[in-house]
Design a protein around this motif. Structure first.
Motif, PDB file in Angstrom:
ATOM      1  N   THR A 128      21.884  24.225   2.510  1.00  0.00           N
ATOM      2  CA  THR A 128      22.911  23.711   3.067  1.00  0.00           C
ATOM      3  C   THR A 128      22.754  24.051   4.631  1.00  0.00           C
ATOM      4  O   THR A 128      23.146  23.333   5.561  1.00  0.00           O
ATOM      5  N   ILE A 129      22.789  25.348   4.886  1.00  0.00           N
ATOM      6  CA  ILE A 129      22.702  25.841   6.163  1.00  0.00           C
ATOM      7  C   ILE A 129      21.756  25.286   7.129  1.00  0.00           C
ATOM      8  O   ILE A 129      21.728  25.170   8.398  1.00  0.00           O
ATOM      9  N   ALA A 130      20.342  25.336   6.364  1.00  0.00           N
ATOM     10  CA  ALA A 130      19.249  24.710   6.984  1.00  0.00           C
ATOM     11  C   ALA A 130      19.742  23.269   7.816  1.00  0.00           C
ATOM     12  O   ALA A 130      19.096  22.892   8.562  1.00  0.00           O
ATOM     13  N   LEU A 131      20.092  22.565   6.911  1.00  0.00           N
ATOM     14  CA  LEU A 131      20.386  21.189   7.141  1.00  0.00           C
ATOM     15  C   LEU A 131      21.581  21.141   8.290  1.00  0.00           C
ATOM     16  O   LEU A 131      21.442  20.346   9.394  1.00  0.00           O
ATOM     17  N   ALA A 132      22.436  21.984   8.005  1.00  0.00           N
ATOM     18  CA  ALA A 132      23.566  22.311   9.145  1.00  0.00           C
ATOM     19  C   ALA A 132      22.980  22.399  10.561  1.00  0.00           C
ATOM     20  O   ALA A 132      23.270  21.911  11.645  1.00  0.00           O
ATOM     21  N   ASP A 133      22.161  23.680  10.650  1.00  0.00           N
ATOM     22  CA  ASP A 133      21.602  23.925  11.783  1.00  0.00           C
ATOM     23  C   ASP A 133      20.540  23.029  12.386  1.00  0.00           C
ATOM     24  O   ASP A 133      20.729  22.904  13.468  1.00  0.00           O
ATOM     25  N   HIS A 134      19.807  22.055  11.739  1.00  0.00           N
ATOM     26  CA  HIS A 134      19.025  21.031  12.279  1.00  0.00           C
ATOM     27  C   HIS A 134      19.909  19.937  12.849  1.00  0.00           C
ATOM     28  O   HIS A 134      19.523  19.639  13.856  1.00  0.00           O
ATOM     29  N   ILE A 135      21.045  19.727  12.528  1.00  0.00           N
ATOM     30  CA  ILE A 135      21.746  18.610  12.764  1.00  0.00           C
ATOM     31  C   ILE A 135      22.636  19.185  13.870  1.00  0.00           C
ATOM     32  O   ILE A 135      22.457  18.471  15.170  1.00  0.00           O
ATOM     33  N   SER A 136      23.256  20.276  13.957  1.00  0.00           N
ATOM     34  CA  SER A 136      24.138  20.826  15.146  1.00  0.00           C
ATOM     35  C   SER A 136      23.581  21.862  15.876  1.00  0.00           C
ATOM     36  O   SER A 136      24.296  22.411  16.817  1.00  0.00           O
ATOM     37  N   GLY A 137      22.437  22.706  15.459  1.00  0.00           N
ATOM     38  CA  GLY A 137      22.092  23.860  16.176  1.00  0.00           C
ATOM     39  C   GLY A 137      22.408  25.256  15.637  1.00  0.00           C
ATOM     40  O   GLY A 137      21.655  25.979  15.108  1.00  0.00           O
ATOM     41  N   THR A 138      23.815  25.236  15.186  1.00  0.00           N
ATOM     42  CA  THR A 138      24.289  26.438  14.521  1.00  0.00           C
ATOM     43  C   THR A 138      25.316  25.914  13.324  1.00  0.00           C
ATOM     44  O   THR A 138      25.909  24.853  13.389  1.00  0.00           O
ATOM     45  N   GLU A 139      25.499  26.926  12.468  1.00  0.00           N
ATOM     46  CA  GLU A 139      26.524  26.253  11.205  1.00  0.00           C
ATOM     47  C   GLU A 139      27.861  26.134  12.188  1.00  0.00           C
ATOM     48  O   GLU A 139      28.575  25.275  11.527  1.00  0.00           O
ATOM     49  N   GLN A 140      28.321  27.090  13.089  1.00  0.00           N
ATOM     50  CA  GLN A 140      29.630  26.842  13.643  1.00  0.00           C
ATOM     51  C   GLN A 140      29.792  25.817  14.331  1.00  0.00           C
ATOM     52  O   GLN A 140      30.769  25.032  13.960  1.00  0.00           O
ATOM     53  N   LYS A 141      28.524  25.201  14.914  1.00  0.00           N
ATOM     54  CA  LYS A 141      28.700  23.820  15.573  1.00  0.00           C
ATOM     55  C   LYS A 141      28.715  22.797  14.549  1.00  0.00           C
ATOM     56  O   LYS A 141      29.482  21.892  14.749  1.00  0.00           O
ATOM     57  N   PHE A 142      28.155  22.868  13.346  1.00  0.00           N
ATOM     58  CA  PHE A 142      28.279  21.822  12.503  1.00  0.00           C
ATOM     59  C   PHE A 142      29.461  21.904  11.821  1.00  0.00           C
ATOM     60  O   PHE A 142      30.244  20.811  11.457  1.00  0.00           O
TER      61      PHE A 142
END
Length: 414
Positions: A128-142
């Motif tokens: 889940t975090i790998a996808l979030a990071d790929h989309i937004s750069g960091t989990e917090q940005k996601f």
């Protein structure tokens, strides 16, 4: 993956009158042992049963439904594809080991599809975090994107603080969770192709496949460990657990063309979230039937035509663009009334008009035997095209209107 064998021993259900470490249970007519719950018709959004449905609670891994929705949106908008290769970030690889994961290492490369299935089937936090990071750069940005999306959906109780649901500071009500689920099913029905996967081997070298935490899937009816929970027609959506949330489940079931969405929050065990959901589904299928009050393409009395300017005709006929339907108790005679209409004023609608063009709306209200009101609004669309009139026709129409107004003005003098 011996962990999958361990979870099978945790599904016993008992009875604690007060509740669970996740909070108190709320008394209700169906005898659900939950802190909140809701049952919704997927096609109309009509709420058929609810318990404390507006109370914000930690959803645990049901949070991932928002992450899954955003991934589907990214794919729909061509910013991602299922074949896009994701390089695992340091953040994803360092996901705490106290939850579900597939043990990704920094620099590993996997497709969006594989990571999505790991998230949907195995509730893998690192995927889940790998996808979030790929989309937004960091989990917090996601997370910021998650909250923006929640606002766009009108989820007034939702506050996301992680992409996974591991943090108990994420909260959402059962009603808003059901609304999120309905948005997924309406906009991205392909979601179900992934949520109903019973098991999936993430890597060829993995000793065992991931097993779907949703033991209620119909496909589990022949599997010894799960068949007591399997329910005909269930094909999604997402389970969750952290101590402050209790055991949670957002589910969906479809039989004979009718689909329901359910949410139960803070049940007492892994198995109880499914037995409590089954109570909702049994109630739905035994109690309700869908009644079409106004079929699609119907002419609505008192709104048969709408005036327009500069057309070869001075009015355009309108019809409903979809059914108006309500879920009513079987055998009941529903009270359904036209309660509101919105159409353009005389000078607002201007030709040309295309067939099927939205002209206005009408709202119908269903009042059940207990006095509860449910509204449904449907569009009014042009039943036929109306071309723009030429200058010659418009000139003579203006002259005719002038003399008509003059004549009426003279009559008013007498």
């Amino acid at each position: 993956m011996a962990v999958w064998l361990v979870v099978l021993s945790l599904g016993s259900t008992g009875a604690h009158a007060a509740g669970t470490p996740g909070g108190e249970w709320v008394d209700n007519s169906l005898g659900l042992n939950v802190s909140s719950a809701i049952l919704m018709a997927a096609d109309t959004g009509q709420v058929l049963y609810e318990v404390n449905a507006d109370a914000p609670r930690p959803p645990a891994s049901m949070t991932k439904l928002m992450t899954e929705y955003i991934v589907l949106e990214e794919i729909s908008n061509k910013r991602l594809s299922w074949d896009t290769v994701v390089t695992v970030s340091e953040e994803a690889a360092s996901t705490p080991a106290d939850g579900s994961q597939i043990y990704l290492a920094q620099g590993d490369q996997h497709t969006v599809k594989d990571l999505y299935i790991a998230m949907a089937v195995g509730s893998a936090n690192d995927a889940t975090i790998a996808l979030a990071d790929h989309i937004s750069g960091t989990e917090q940005k996601f997370v910021e994107k998650m909250n923006e999306t929640a606002k766009e959906m009108g989820l007034t109780s939702a506050h996301f603080t992680s992409a996974t649901g591991l943090l108990d500071t994420t909260v959402i009500s059962a009603r808003d969770m059901a609304t999120l689920a309905r948005n997924i099913l309406t906009k991205h029905p392909e979601f179900l192709e992934y949520s109903k996967i019973q098991q999936y081997k993430f890597r060829e070298r993995d000793e065992d496949p991931m097993i779907n935490y949703n033991w209620m899937l119909e496909s589990n009816s022949s599997i010894q460990n799960f068949k007591q929970y399997a329910y005909q027609g269930v094909d999604g959506m997402k389970t969750g657990y952290i101590s402050k949330a209790g055991y949670t489940f957002t589910g969906t079931v479809m039989r004979d063309g009718v689909r329901y969405i359910s949410v139960v929050m803070n049940t007492e065990s892994m198995g109880a979230r499914f037995t409590e959901t089954a109570k909702l589904y049994n109630y739905a299928f035994s109690t309700f039937e869908e009644k079409v009050a106004v079929p699609a393409k119907s002419v609505v009395e008192s709104v048969e035509k709408v005036k327009l300017k500069k057309g070869v005709k001075t009015t355009v006929p309108v019809v409903t663009d979809a059914d108006v339907s309500f879920y009513v108790k079987k055998g009941a005679e529903p009270k359904i009334e036209l309660t509101a209409k919105q159409i353009p004023g005389e000078d607002e609608l201007v030709a040309p008009i295309e067939a099927g063009q939205k002209i206005g709306t009408v709202t119908y209200t269903y009042t059940d035997e207990e006095g509860k009101k449910t509204e449904q609004t449907v569009n009014l669309v042009a039943a036929e095209p109306v071309e723009k009139a030429g200058w010659f026709r418009l000139t003579f129409r203006s002259i005719g209107n002038f003399f008509s107004d003059l004549f009426n003005g003279i009559l008013d003098l007498f």
